[in-house]
Design a protein around this motif. Structure first.
Motif, mmCIF file in Angstrom:
data_model
loop_
_atom_site.group_PDB
_atom_site.id
_atom_site.type_symbol
_atom_site.label_atom_id
_atom_site.label_comp_id
_atom_site.label_asym_id
_atom_site.label_seq_id
_atom_site.Cartn_x
_atom_site.Cartn_y
_atom_site.Cartn_z
ATOM 1 N N LYS A 1 0.809 -1.254 -0.101
ATOM 2 C CA LYS A 1 -0.106 0.008 -0.019
ATOM 3 C C LYS A 1 0.875 1.409 -0.018
ATOM 4 C CE LYS A 1 -3.972 -2.020 2.390
ATOM 5 N NZ LYS A 1 -4.906 -2.062 3.492
ATOM 6 N N PHE A 2 2.136 1.109 0.743
ATOM 7 C CA PHE A 2 2.837 2.458 0.679
ATOM 8 C C PHE A 2 3.922 2.504 -0.613
ATOM 9 C CE2 PHE A 2 1.349 1.899 4.795
ATOM 10 C CZ PHE A 2 0.985 3.241 5.207
ATOM 11 N N GLY A 3 3.654 1.459 -1.567
ATOM 12 C CA GLY A 3 4.480 1.540 -2.819
ATOM 13 C C GLY A 3 5.603 0.643 -2.675
ATOM 14 N N VAL A 4 5.789 -0.279 -1.603
ATOM 15 C CA VAL A 4 7.224 -1.025 -1.348
ATOM 16 C C VAL A 4 7.081 -2.237 -2.400
ATOM 17 C CG1 VAL A 4 8.413 -2.202 0.451
ATOM 18 C CG2 VAL A 4 7.245 -0.273 0.941
ATOM 19 N N GLU A 5 8.343 -2.619 -3.010
ATOM 20 C CA GLU A 5 8.266 -3.464 -3.908
ATOM 21 C C GLU A 5 9.577 -4.332 -3.710
ATOM 22 O OE1 GLU A 5 8.604 -4.483 -8.820
ATOM 23 O OE2 GLU A 5 8.377 -2.397 -8.127
ATOM 24 N N ARG A 6 9.135 -5.849 -3.565
ATOM 25 C CA ARG A 6 10.359 -6.792 -3.537
ATOM 26 C C ARG A 6 10.842 -7.232 -4.915
ATOM 27 N NH1 ARG A 6 7.846 -10.132 -0.659
ATOM 28 N NH2 ARG A 6 8.321 -9.447 1.632
ATOM 29 N N PHE A 7 11.993 -7.241 -4.860
ATOM 30 C CA PHE A 7 12.529 -7.801 -6.219
ATOM 31 C C PHE A 7 13.843 -8.703 -5.912
ATOM 32 C CE2 PHE A 7 14.916 -3.717 -5.491
ATOM 33 C CZ PHE A 7 16.166 -3.957 -6.051
ATOM 34 N N GLY A 8 14.348 -9.474 -6.920
ATOM 35 C CA GLY A 8 15.317 -10.211 -7.247
ATOM 36 C C GLY A 8 14.654 -11.968 -7.068
ATOM 37 N N THR A 9 15.012 -12.292 -8.322
ATOM 38 C CA THR A 9 14.599 -13.751 -8.194
ATOM 39 C C THR A 9 15.426 -14.332 -9.152
ATOM 40 O OG1 THR A 9 13.217 -13.091 -10.405
ATOM 41 C CG2 THR A 9 12.049 -13.292 -8.273
ATOM 42 N N VAL A 10 15.622 -15.748 -9.004
ATOM 43 C CA VAL A 10 16.488 -16.628 -9.603
ATOM 44 C C VAL A 10 16.306 -16.768 -11.189
ATOM 45 C CG1 VAL A 10 17.346 -19.233 -10.104
ATOM 46 C CG2 VAL A 10 16.813 -18.096 -7.856
ATOM 47 N N GLY A 11 17.017 -16.583 -12.118
ATOM 48 C CA GLY A 11 16.888 -16.583 -13.353
ATOM 49 C C GLY A 11 16.927 -15.262 -14.280
ATOM 50 N N GLU A 12 16.698 -14.330 -13.374
ATOM 51 C CA GLU A 12 16.549 -12.874 -14.307
ATOM 52 C C GLU A 12 17.914 -12.411 -14.333
ATOM 53 O OE1 GLU A 12 14.721 -10.349 -11.343
ATOM 54 O OE2 GLU A 12 16.153 -10.258 -10.087
ATOM 55 N N GLU A 13 18.090 -11.714 -15.346
ATOM 56 C CA GLU A 13 19.501 -11.027 -15.793
ATOM 57 C C GLU A 13 20.093 -10.043 -14.844
ATOM 58 O OE1 GLU A 13 21.772 -8.972 -19.680
ATOM 59 O OE2 GLU A 13 19.651 -9.536 -19.871
ATOM 60 N N PHE A 14 21.425 -10.419 -14.780
ATOM 61 C CA PHE A 14 22.180 -9.653 -13.469
ATOM 62 C C PHE A 14 22.328 -8.181 -14.057
ATOM 63 C CE2 PHE A 14 26.074 -7.634 -12.268
ATOM 64 C CZ PHE A 14 25.776 -7.672 -10.622
ATOM 65 N N ASP A 15 21.633 -7.303 -13.200
ATOM 66 C CA ASP A 15 21.740 -5.836 -13.267
ATOM 67 C C ASP A 15 22.642 -5.041 -12.293
ATOM 68 O OD1 ASP A 15 21.588 -3.122 -13.908
ATOM 69 O OD2 ASP A 15 19.091 -3.005 -14.138
ATOM 70 N N PRO A 16 23.928 -4.538 -12.378
ATOM 71 C CA PRO A 16 24.568 -3.957 -11.233
ATOM 72 C C PRO A 16 23.765 -2.847 -10.623
ATOM 73 C CG PRO A 16 25.762 -3.555 -13.580
ATOM 74 C CD PRO A 16 24.534 -4.470 -13.840
ATOM 75 N N THR A 17 22.714 -2.097 -11.351
ATOM 76 C CA THR A 17 22.132 -1.134 -10.731
ATOM 77 C C THR A 17 21.161 -1.414 -9.624
ATOM 78 O OG1 THR A 17 20.413 -1.028 -12.376
ATOM 79 C CG2 THR A 17 22.536 0.109 -12.893
ATOM 80 N N VAL A 18 20.768 -2.669 -9.629
ATOM 81 C CA VAL A 18 19.693 -3.208 -8.785
ATOM 82 C C VAL A 18 20.091 -4.461 -7.889
ATOM 83 C CG1 VAL A 18 17.865 -2.229 -9.800
ATOM 84 C CG2 VAL A 18 18.524 -4.765 -10.508
ATOM 85 N N HIS A 19 21.279 -5.103 -8.350
ATOM 86 C CA HIS A 19 21.809 -6.464 -7.945
ATOM 87 C C HIS A 19 23.300 -6.221 -7.424
ATOM 88 C CE1 HIS A 19 19.070 -8.476 -11.039
ATOM 89 N NE2 HIS A 19 18.349 -8.495 -9.799
ATOM 90 N N GLU A 20 23.463 -6.698 -6.140
ATOM 91 C CA GLU A 20 24.852 -6.851 -5.566
ATOM 92 C C GLU A 20 25.298 -8.494 -5.537
ATOM 93 O OE1 GLU A 20 26.963 -6.051 -1.192
ATOM 94 O OE2 GLU A 20 24.812 -5.440 -1.558
ATOM 95 N N ALA A 21 26.122 -8.475 -6.447
ATOM 96 C CA ALA A 21 26.884 -9.853 -6.698
ATOM 97 C C ALA A 21 27.725 -10.187 -5.563
ATOM 98 C CB ALA A 21 27.376 -9.950 -7.959
ATOM 99 N N LEU A 22 27.198 -11.233 -4.729
ATOM 100 C CA LEU A 22 28.175 -11.539 -3.486
ATOM 101 C C LEU A 22 28.994 -12.808 -3.942
ATOM 102 C CD1 LEU A 22 25.476 -11.546 -0.503
ATOM 103 C CD2 LEU A 22 27.064 -9.783 -1.271
ATOM 104 N N MET A 23 28.464 -13.687 -5.090
ATOM 105 C CA MET A 23 29.263 -14.829 -5.389
ATOM 106 C C MET A 23 29.107 -14.765 -6.855
ATOM 107 S SD MET A 23 27.916 -17.614 -2.848
ATOM 108 C CE MET A 23 26.050 -17.124 -2.723
ATOM 109 N N HIS A 24 30.042 -15.329 -7.520
ATOM 110 C CA HIS A 24 30.099 -15.566 -8.892
ATOM 111 C C HIS A 24 30.652 -16.823 -9.596
ATOM 112 C CE1 HIS A 24 31.465 -14.738 -13.244
ATOM 113 N NE2 HIS A 24 30.375 -14.011 -13.428
#
Length: 212
Positions: free
Chosen positions: A152-175
């Motif tokens: 209701k306050f516009g909070v959105e959860r993101f980050g799922t397995v299989g999506e393409e890595f985007d350094p602007t929204v993802h923090e890679a801890l392992m590669h």
């Protein structure tokens, strides 16, 4: 004949012949006998001896139409001034209202971000419990209500397995690498990311796999 006596004007009676005697009209302003000024004289001075106003005999009274036109022009000018002032005040109020609305929205967003940042540890624990199928019964219902309230306050959860890595929204801890991989993608979600609108509150912490 003296200079004072030469002020008369010769006149010839109507119907008279050229042999009739001339008559003089005395137009002198001063009585030659008493030396006093004559009243009703034809000179430039008034009866009291003061210079007469040469404009007294002229009609300078403005017409009714001229007065009405002048008053109408003055009223139009005053109305234009009031309209201009009103338009400036309206524009100023509109700018103030828009600025106030923007400030209110920014304050609301900052408040939601602060609350979300404080709840992140709790939300992470809930997500881990879901991943291990440890969340059921009343706790599962509470978790769903919490997600609905945040939405209701516009909070959105993101980050799922299989999506393409985007350094602007993802923090890679392992590669890791894969010979069959054609692009770098998310293969593990350690902690999901959260955002409010376009504002990233926390990047998704993930493990990625990509080409060798």
């Amino acid at each position: 004949m003296t200079a004072g006596e030469s002020q008369g004007t010769p006149e010839q009676p109507e119907g008279g012949s050229g042999d009739s005697p001339f008559h003089f009209t005395d137009k002198r302003k001063v009585d030659p006998t008493t030396g006093a000024p004559r009243e009703g004289g034809t000179g430039s001075d008034g009866p009291s001896g003061e210079p007469a106003d040469p404009l007294d005999a002229l009609d300078f009274e403005p017409s009714v139409e001229a007065v009405e036109d002048s008053e109408l022009l003055a009223a139009k000018a005053e109305a234009a001034e009031h309209l201009d002032a009103l338009q400036r005040e309206r524009a100023s109020f509109t700018n103030y209202r828009n600025r106030a609305l923007r400030d209110q929205e920014a304050a609301r967003t900052r408040g939601t971000q602060d609350v979300l940042a404080a709840l992140l540890p709790v939300l992470d624990d809930i997500e881990r419990a879901k991943a291990h199928a440890e969340l059921s019964g009343p706790m599962a219902a509470i978790a769903e209500k919490l997600d609905a309230s945040l939405a209701k306050f516009g909070v959105e959860r993101f980050g799922t397995v299989g999506e393409e890595f985007d350094p602007t929204v993802h923090e890679a801890l392992m590669h890791s690498t894969d010979a069959d991989a054609e692009a770098t993608t998310v293969n593990l979600v350690v902690e999901p990311g959260y955002r409010i609108g376009d504002k990233i509150v926390r990047a998704a912490r993930v493990g990625v796999v990509g080409p060798e």
